[in-house]
Write a protein that holds these residues in place. Structure first.
Motif, mmCIF file in Angstrom:
data_model
loop_
_atom_site.group_PDB
_atom_site.id
_atom_site.type_symbol
_atom_site.label_atom_id
_atom_site.label_comp_id
_atom_site.label_asym_id
_atom_site.label_seq_id
_atom_site.Cartn_x
_atom_site.Cartn_y
_atom_site.Cartn_z
ATOM 1 N N GLY A 1 -47.775 28.816 -12.731
ATOM 2 C CA GLY A 1 -46.811 27.722 -12.686
ATOM 3 C C GLY A 1 -47.483 26.401 -12.380
ATOM 4 N N VAL A 2 -46.911 25.331 -12.897
ATOM 5 C CA VAL A 2 -47.338 23.969 -12.550
ATOM 6 C C VAL A 2 -46.109 23.234 -12.067
ATOM 7 C CG1 VAL A 2 -48.315 21.808 -13.386
ATOM 8 C CG2 VAL A 2 -49.227 23.971 -14.202
ATOM 9 N N MET A 3 -46.213 22.648 -10.853
ATOM 10 C CA MET A 3 -45.031 22.068 -10.227
ATOM 11 C C MET A 3 -45.406 20.883 -9.350
ATOM 12 S SD MET A 3 -44.430 25.207 -7.569
ATOM 13 C CE MET A 3 -43.102 24.404 -6.716
ATOM 14 N N GLY A 4 -44.373 20.204 -8.874
ATOM 15 C CA GLY A 4 -44.583 19.007 -8.074
ATOM 16 C C GLY A 4 -45.054 19.324 -6.673
ATOM 17 N N GLY A 5 -46.360 19.482 -6.490
ATOM 18 C CA GLY A 5 -46.945 19.748 -5.186
ATOM 19 C C GLY A 5 -46.930 21.219 -4.829
ATOM 20 N N MET A 6 -47.733 21.569 -3.820
ATOM 21 C CA MET A 6 -47.761 22.949 -3.346
ATOM 22 C C MET A 6 -46.432 23.282 -2.681
ATOM 23 S SD MET A 6 -50.444 24.598 -4.152
ATOM 24 C CE MET A 6 -50.202 26.003 -3.066
ATOM 25 N N PRO A 7 -45.791 24.361 -3.090
ATOM 26 C CA PRO A 7 -44.480 24.705 -2.527
ATOM 27 C C PRO A 7 -44.592 25.150 -1.077
ATOM 28 C CG PRO A 7 -45.286 26.479 -3.920
ATOM 29 C CD PRO A 7 -46.255 25.337 -4.079
#
Length: 287
Positions: free
Chosen positions: A141-147
């Motif tokens: 996954g690529v997402m807005g910041g480390m979850p």
């Protein structure tokens, strides 16, 4: 308990129905139904709710699925090790990203190194990325910041400031910048809940003692872009994701807002050693 019974249960749960599971297993639907029924009877447990047209997992079924996901993932890893896939000549990598352009340089390098691997790319907000990884519907996954959730590993790819953007025809297009508080009087076009950009914007406003709410809420970055281009209000995106669109003009938010958007590449901790996933993560700089 027999392997065939667990395999039948697993495929019905993943496929969402007995017919599709039978197709995947190259069996008849009655055969699959019988295997699941025998499993339920042997342990006096109900795994599926069959009271509706759509087959649904019971709570016990959901618990068992979490186990069989790991079980069959391990089986797939063993198969990969024992076949040519261990050298990454074949395979299928599923990626879900909130903004695919962050991946372009990694995808190019991956394709050069592993030309036989098929890649599928889907889009979704950060919450959807996490959900897809946990459901084994995506590998990376690529997402807005480390979850801020457990069970995921990864690294930040890059970071850029969040900017507002408006239609070129908007009176706001002449502005050199906007203060965070300016936004409270403007018609905002925000993405759906689950968007990191939205969450950061609302949290920053709350920290300053006021609230922001959307005039229009749209699902997906492209929907927001089209609404803003038509004069629907003010949208927001990281500068790295703004791209080229002659209809739109970006407006920086003043530095004191401190709104930066990081993009991270992530995978499940328990799947980080799957060869295909490990190869991609290593190219992305995740050791």
């Amino acid at each position: 308990m027999r392997y065939a019974q667990l395999r039948a249960f697993h495929h019905v749960a993943v496929a969402g129905g007995f017919s599709r599971a039978a197709e995947a297993l190259h069996l008849t639907q009655p055969a699959v139904s019988d295997q699941v029924r025998q499993l339920e009877e042997s342990y006096d447990i109900l795994l599926f709710d069959r009271s509706r047209k759509q087959v649904r997992l019971t709570e016990a079924g959901e618990d068992l699925l979490r186990i069989t996901l790991r079980m069959f993932e391990a089986e797939n890893e063993a198969a990969e090790f024992l076949t040519e896939a261990r050298s990454l000549r074949t395979g299928h990598l599923r990626i879900m990203a909130d903004a695919p352009h962050h991946l372009l340089h990694i995808l190019a390098a991956f394709r050069d190194r592993y030309p036989g691997i098929r890649i599928s790319l889907s889009t979704g907000n950060s919450d959807q990325v996490v959900a897809a990884l946990r459901a084994y519907e995506a590998d990376v996954g690529v997402m807005g910041g480390m979850p801020e959730v457990s069970g995921l590993t990864g690294a930040v790819l890059d970071a850029s400031p969040i900017v507002a953007f408006v239609a070129r025809s908007s009176p706001l297009a002449a502005r050199s910048d906007l203060a965070l508080r300016d936004l409270s009087s403007l018609p905002l076009v925000l993405r759906e809940e689950g968007s990191k950009t939205r969450a950061k914007l609302l949290a920053a406003a709350e920290a300053e003692g006021f609230s922001l709410s959307p005039a229009i809420e749209a699902e997906g970055r492209e929907a927001v872009r089209e609404i803003v281009a038509a004069g629907g209000g003010v949208g927001f995106v990281s500068m790295a994701e703004f791209g080229a669109d002659a209809r739109l003009r970006p407006i920086p938010l003043r530095p004191e807002a401190g709104l930066m958007m990081e993009e991270a590449v992530v995978c499940l901790d328990q799947r980080r050693d799957v060869r295909l996933i490990r190869a991609f993560m290593e190219l992305a700089g995740v050791g």
